[in-house]
Write a protein that holds these residues in place. Structure first.
Motif, PDB file in Angstrom:
ATOM      1  N   ASP A   1       2.252  -0.980   9.157  1.00  0.00           N
ATOM      2  CA  ASP A   1       0.816  -0.715   9.163  1.00  0.00           C
ATOM      3  C   ASP A   1       0.052  -2.034   8.971  1.00  0.00           C
ATOM      4  O   ASP A   1       0.235  -2.713   7.971  1.00  0.00           O
ATOM      5  CB  ASP A   1       0.518   0.271   8.022  1.00  0.00           C
ATOM      6  CG  ASP A   1      -0.958   0.565   7.882  1.00  0.00           C
ATOM      7  OD1 ASP A   1      -1.742   0.099   8.734  1.00  0.00           O
ATOM      8  OD2 ASP A   1      -1.318   1.261   6.919  1.00  0.00           O
TER       9      ASP A   1
ATOM     10  N   ASN B   1      -2.866  -2.500   8.131  1.00  0.00           N
ATOM     11  CA  ASN B   1      -3.703  -2.472   6.942  1.00  0.00           C
ATOM     12  C   ASN B   1      -2.986  -3.058   5.732  1.00  0.00           C
ATOM     13  O   ASN B   1      -3.622  -3.557   4.816  1.00  0.00           O
ATOM     14  CB  ASN B   1      -4.128  -1.036   6.622  1.00  0.00           C
ATOM     15  CG  ASN B   1      -5.286  -0.592   7.495  1.00  0.00           C
ATOM     16  OD1 ASN B   1      -5.959  -1.421   8.112  1.00  0.00           O
ATOM     17  ND2 ASN B   1      -5.511   0.696   7.554  1.00  0.00           N
ATOM     18  N   LEU B   2      -1.630  -2.983   5.739  1.00  0.00           N
ATOM     19  CA  LEU B   2      -0.885  -3.554   4.616  1.00  0.00           C
ATOM     20  C   LEU B   2      -1.096  -5.056   4.567  1.00  0.00           C
ATOM     21  O   LEU B   2      -1.233  -5.653   3.499  1.00  0.00           O
ATOM     22  CB  LEU B   2       0.609  -3.247   4.753  1.00  0.00           C
ATOM     23  CG  LEU B   2       1.009  -1.779   4.662  1.00  0.00           C
ATOM     24  CD1 LEU B   2       2.507  -1.633   4.848  1.00  0.00           C
ATOM     25  CD2 LEU B   2       0.583  -1.213   3.318  1.00  0.00           C
TER      26      LEU B   2
ATOM     27  N   SER C   1      -3.729  -6.626   5.838  1.00  0.00           N
ATOM     28  CA  SER C   1      -5.121  -6.815   5.420  1.00  0.00           C
ATOM     29  C   SER C   1      -5.252  -6.633   3.910  1.00  0.00           C
ATOM     30  O   SER C   1      -5.958  -7.397   3.248  1.00  0.00           O
ATOM     31  CB  SER C   1      -6.027  -5.811   6.131  1.00  0.00           C
ATOM     32  OG  SER C   1      -5.933  -5.967   7.519  1.00  0.00           O
ATOM     33  N   ALA C   2      -4.560  -5.622   3.381  1.00  0.00           N
ATOM     34  CA  ALA C   2      -4.629  -5.367   1.943  1.00  0.00           C
ATOM     35  C   ALA C   2      -4.107  -6.574   1.168  1.00  0.00           C
ATOM     36  O   ALA C   2      -4.740  -7.044   0.215  1.00  0.00           O
ATOM     37  CB  ALA C   2      -3.829  -4.123   1.581  1.00  0.00           C
ATOM     38  N   ALA C   3      -2.969  -7.095   1.595  1.00  0.00           N
ATOM     39  CA  ALA C   3      -2.396  -8.258   0.914  1.00  0.00           C
ATOM     40  C   ALA C   3      -3.361  -9.441   0.974  1.00  0.00           C
ATOM     41  O   ALA C   3      -3.540 -10.153  -0.015  1.00  0.00           O
ATOM     42  CB  ALA C   3      -1.059  -8.627   1.548  1.00  0.00           C
ATOM     43  N   ARG C   4      -3.999  -9.616   2.126  1.00  0.00           N
ATOM     44  CA  ARG C   4      -4.931 -10.736   2.276  1.00  0.00           C
ATOM     45  C   ARG C   4      -6.119 -10.596   1.329  1.00  0.00           C
ATOM     46  O   ARG C   4      -6.507 -11.558   0.676  1.00  0.00           O
ATOM     47  CB  ARG C   4      -5.436 -10.810   3.730  1.00  0.00           C
ATOM     48  CG  ARG C   4      -4.352 -11.090   4.739  1.00  0.00           C
ATOM     49  CD  ARG C   4      -3.952 -12.557   4.777  1.00  0.00           C
ATOM     50  NE  ARG C   4      -4.831 -13.348   5.615  1.00  0.00           N
ATOM     51  CZ  ARG C   4      -5.457 -14.449   5.198  1.00  0.00           C
ATOM     52  NH1 ARG C   4      -5.323 -14.851   3.968  1.00  0.00           N
ATOM     53  NH2 ARG C   4      -6.215 -15.138   6.020  1.00  0.00           N
ATOM     54  N   THR C   5      -6.694  -9.374   1.249  1.00  0.00           N
ATOM     55  CA  THR C   5      -7.864  -9.222   0.383  1.00  0.00           C
ATOM     56  C   THR C   5      -7.473  -9.333  -1.083  1.00  0.00           C
ATOM     57  O   THR C   5      -8.294  -9.656  -1.922  1.00  0.00           O
ATOM     58  CB  THR C   5      -8.581  -7.867   0.586  1.00  0.00           C
ATOM     59  OG1 THR C   5      -7.654  -6.823   0.318  1.00  0.00           O
ATOM     60  CG2 THR C   5      -9.116  -7.722   1.987  1.00  0.00           C
ATOM     61  N   LEU C   6      -6.199  -9.091  -1.392  1.00  0.00           N
ATOM     62  CA  LEU C   6      -5.764  -9.201  -2.787  1.00  0.00           C
ATOM     63  C   LEU C   6      -5.421 -10.644  -3.162  1.00  0.00           C
ATOM     64  O   LEU C   6      -5.016 -10.903  -4.283  1.00  0.00           O
ATOM     65  CB  LEU C   6      -4.569  -8.284  -3.042  1.00  0.00           C
ATOM     66  CG  LEU C   6      -4.920  -6.788  -3.073  1.00  0.00           C
ATOM     67  CD1 LEU C   6      -3.674  -5.932  -3.034  1.00  0.00           C
ATOM     68  CD2 LEU C   6      -5.749  -6.453  -4.306  1.00  0.00           C
ATOM     69  N   GLY C   7      -5.545 -11.552  -2.203  1.00  0.00           N
ATOM     70  CA  GLY C   7      -5.404 -12.963  -2.557  1.00  0.00           C
ATOM     71  C   GLY C   7      -4.306 -13.729  -1.857  1.00  0.00           C
ATOM     72  O   GLY C   7      -4.035 -14.876  -2.213  1.00  0.00           O
ATOM     73  N   CYS C   8      -3.639 -13.138  -0.875  1.00  0.00           N
ATOM     74  CA  CYS C   8      -2.567 -13.830  -0.166  1.00  0.00           C
ATOM     75  C   CYS C   8      -3.120 -14.680   0.976  1.00  0.00           C
ATOM     76  O   CYS C   8      -4.035 -14.256   1.673  1.00  0.00           O
ATOM     77  CB  CYS C   8      -1.600 -12.826   0.456  1.00  0.00           C
ATOM     78  SG  CYS C   8      -0.472 -12.080  -0.692  1.00  0.00           S
TER      79      CYS C   8
ATOM     80  N   VAL D   1       4.852  -8.862   2.811  1.00  0.00           N
ATOM     81  CA  VAL D   1       4.740  -7.575   3.501  1.00  0.00           C
ATOM     82  C   VAL D   1       5.616  -7.516   4.759  1.00  0.00           C
ATOM     83  O   VAL D   1       6.537  -6.715   4.857  1.00  0.00           O
ATOM     84  CB  VAL D   1       3.264  -7.284   3.875  1.00  0.00           C
ATOM     85  CG1 VAL D   1       3.164  -5.996   4.676  1.00  0.00           C
ATOM     86  CG2 VAL D   1       2.414  -7.193   2.613  1.00  0.00           C
TER      87      VAL D   1
END
Ligand SMILES: Nc1ncnc2c1ncn2[C@@H]1O[C@H](COP(=O)(O)OP(=O)(O)OP(=O)(O)O)[C@@H](O)[C@H]1O
Ligand SMILES: [Mg+2]
Lengths: 293, 360
Positions: free
Chosen positions: A184, A186-187, A189-196, A205
């Protein structure tokens, strides 16, 4: 519906549906392996002649003759190198195909399959015209005056590995591609917004989630490489023979069927064991999941 | 500025190739405010969230969060919490590692991570699930974990993209309340995206109604519901009757609207209204009051009745114009074919100009 509620016809149906494949497997796999097993306990008299008595001489010979051990080890080494090189070359390619925004992704996948339209043997032979003493590379180097005499590239372990990569890479790429495609977005994207950073997101991921595909690809490439016989035959010297070539020589040149059967079983058992151990530790379900996405 | 907005969008425009998904959007959000982007599918709600988070790059405009311009800094350096519609929990990591993820990349100490994760799980009412995998959780629980993961990093703004749409109806109502409570507790500035108007009306401090990449109206739930600024807002929120007509006279602040079929409707006249102007009169279905046919005023006949328990919805034929009416039932339910009188109070009629904008 519970099993007890199934009628006799219902219970027979799966077996009826399975029958064609079971019969085919039995006649073409189980029976020949059985016959080979019997042959491996026969006594070799002379070329083409064997005596139907029970002896463990062939197995004893395999277990004690270092000639066979050497070639088995060499097969493992070459297949291992091939599988790892396939992984190193295949992963980035699969990643690019899966991640591209290019509209016609199917075209890239098609390109991957195009080589299969040409006979495997012809594809292997074509390397002779590229790597040989009169091949494209050497002719070019000689013309340019970069070398004084042709470089020996053909009939080496390198050329064998190269030929096998040529034939196995698509399997690796497809396995990894399916795994990455199933992740997915979005996973990420999620990691990126959390600081990766992009690279950290890949490591956290994409890499772990595509691992089953990579592992399935490694297993497939290893098994296919270790069992290969045509490629070393065409692109290798006698020293570059793999276990498959030893079996061929034993059966076709020496006409020693009992020993040939023994060696075939050895390869079968070995590769079966690799797959079994591998799936025990990797979990075959995970490997299969990687295969199916 | 002393009271810098928590989130400030200035003329944000975003085009995918030739297609402009978001056009000149300007929006200023106070600290701690709960703002909802509401609009039909494809109107650009997700695109706005993604451009604040940095997952897409606006082609024009400026985005400021917590007083600093962020549209030109990389995603991982913005401090923004994003909750996805499908939760996007990392399937290969435990709940603990999911929630700790953002803290790890903010170099928070191990011991502190543990306490923060525990506290976050308590906040979303799921204590003790640290060792589980996301696949072992229900949809509603995964939703809470996703929320905990976004909140635990103490982001400058929390972005929620239709977080409730994957839940079933009962759970959705429950999570709606819970989400609002958590948001209040934390006091976090929140932008919530939905195309469900009930959700928007129930949860928001302010609603941003969007259509085709443009903001149609910004206001409190009451404002956008009772005072729609445009034809789109009026028809998107709740059930309204949109009746085209022309002004035939203005007396004492009351305007007479001659409807297409010759009926006269009396409306409170806005200051800018001109005699003879073409207008659209908007009347909420709840404000169309039906009565016995003897009563004076407009006359109609019931076309259909939907009995809804506490209330009933009617379609009424008023001499060629079909009106929608919703009424609470105190004495009787009107049946199909019955004659009724129709009363509409002047103050319940809003007037739009020819361009579809509300006259003031
Ligand atoms: N990557 C993209 N490339 C091209 N067009 C896109 C892309 N992403 C979105 N769009 C288009 O931009 C418009 C706005 O999309 P967006 O996802 O912001 O809508 P939305 O308001 O979130 O809708 P929904 O309620 O369906 O989620 C849509 O018309 C969509 O087709
Ligand atoms: Mg969306």
């Amino acid at each position: 519906m519970s099993a007890s509620m199934l009628s006799a016809a219902d219970r027979r149906r799966p077996w009826l549906l399975l029958a064609p494949s079971l019969i085919t497997l039995f006649v073409l796999m189980i029976v020949p392996i059985g016959i080979m097993t019997i042959f491996s306990f026969y006594e070799f008299v002379t070329a083409g002649v064997e005596k139907e008595v029970f002896t463990t001489a062939n197995w004893h010979e395999f277990l004690t003759d270092s000639f066979y051990h050497m070639f088995l080890w060499k097969t493992i080494r070459v297949a291992g190198i091939t599988a790892i090189l396939c992984a190193l070359m295949g992963y980035p390619a699969a990643y690019c195909i899966a991640m591209t925004n290019y509209k016609h992704k199917w075209l890239l996948l098609l390109l991957l399959i195009v080589p299969f339209w040409i006979s495997f043997t012809i594809r292997t032979f074509s390397w002779i015209h590229i790597l040989g003493e009169q091949g494209v590379i050497n002719v070019l180097l000689l013309k340019l005056g970069l070398v004084n005499e042709p470089i020996r590239m053909l009939y080496t372990e390198g050329s064998v590995i190269m030929g096998m990569i040529h034939f196995l890479l698509p399997y690796m790429i497809l396995n990894v591609y399916v795994a990455i495609e199933g992740i997915d977005r979005n996973l990420i994207s999620a990691a990126r917004t959390l600081g990766c950073t992009a690279w950290q997101a890949f490591r956290e991921v994409v890499l772990p989630l595509s691992l089953p595909g990579l592992m399935a690809g490694l297993l497939l490439c290893f098994v296919l490489a270790a069992g290969s016989y045509v490629t070393p035959q065409i692109l290798g010297s006698t020293r570059d023979a793999l276990f498959g070539n030893i079996i061929f020589d034993t059966i076709m040149d020496e006409l020693n069927w009992p020993m040939g059967s023994t060696l075939s079983l050895v390869l079968l058992i070995f590769l079966g064991a690799v797959a079994a151990v591998y799936s025990r530790y990797m979990g075959l379900s995970r490997v299969l999941k990687g295969l199916s996405g | 500025m002393t009271t810098a907005a928590a989130v400030d969008l200035r003329d944000v425009t975003l085009a995918y190739g030739n297609f402009v998904a978001v056009k000149d959007v300007s929006l200023s959000i106070r600290k701690g405010e709960f703002v909802t982007l509401l609009g039909p599918s494809g109107c650009g709600k997700t695109t706005i969230l993604r451009s604040i988070a940095g997952l897409v790059q606006p082609t024009g405009g400026e985005i400021n969060v917590a007083g600093r311009r962020i549209d030109n800094i990389p995603i991982h350096k913005r401090n923004i919490g994003l909750v996805f519609q499908n939760y996007a929990l990392f399937p290969h990591k435990t709940i603990f590692d999911n929630i700790a993820f953002g803290l790890k990349y903010r170099n928070v100490e191990k011991a502190q991570i543990a306490t923060k994760v525990t506290r976050a799980l308590e906040m979303v009412r799921l204590p003790g699930v640290e060792r589980k995998l996301p696949s072992e959780m229900s949809g509603g629980q995964q939703q809470r974990i996703a929320l905990a993961r976004a909140i635990v990093i103490e982001p400058d703004v929390l972005l929620l993209d239709e977080p409730l749409s994957a839940l079933d109806a009962n759970l959705r109502e429950e999570m709606r309340t819970e989400l609002k409570i958590i948001q209040r507790e934390v006091g976090i500035t929140t932008i919530f995206v939905t195309h469900d108007q009930d959700e928007a009306l129930a949860m928001s401090d302010r609603i941003v109604v969007m259509n085709k990449g443009l903001i149609e109206q910004v206001g409190t739930p009451e404002e956008v519901y009772r005072r729609p600024e445009s034809r789109f807002v009026a028809s998107f929120l709740g059930q309204s009757n949109l009746l085209p007509g022309r002004i035939t006279g203005i007396v004492d602040g009351l305007a007479t609207v001659r409807l297409d079929k010759g009926h006269d409707l009396v409306a409170a006249a806005p200051a800018s209204l001109k005699d003879g102007a073409a207008v659209t009169a908007i009347v909420r279905a709840q404000k169309v009051v039906l009565g016995p046919p003897e009563r004076a005023g407009l006359k109609g006949r019931i076309i259909s009745t939907s009995y809804l328990g506490g209330s009933a919805a009617y379609f009424v034929d008023m001499g060629g114009i079909t009106l929608q009416s919703i009424a609470t039932i105190d004495d009787r339910v009107w049946r199909e074919g019955e004659e009724v009188s129709i009363a509409i109070a002047p103050s319940d009629v809003l007037l739009l100009d020819e361009g579809g904008h509300r006259l003031r």
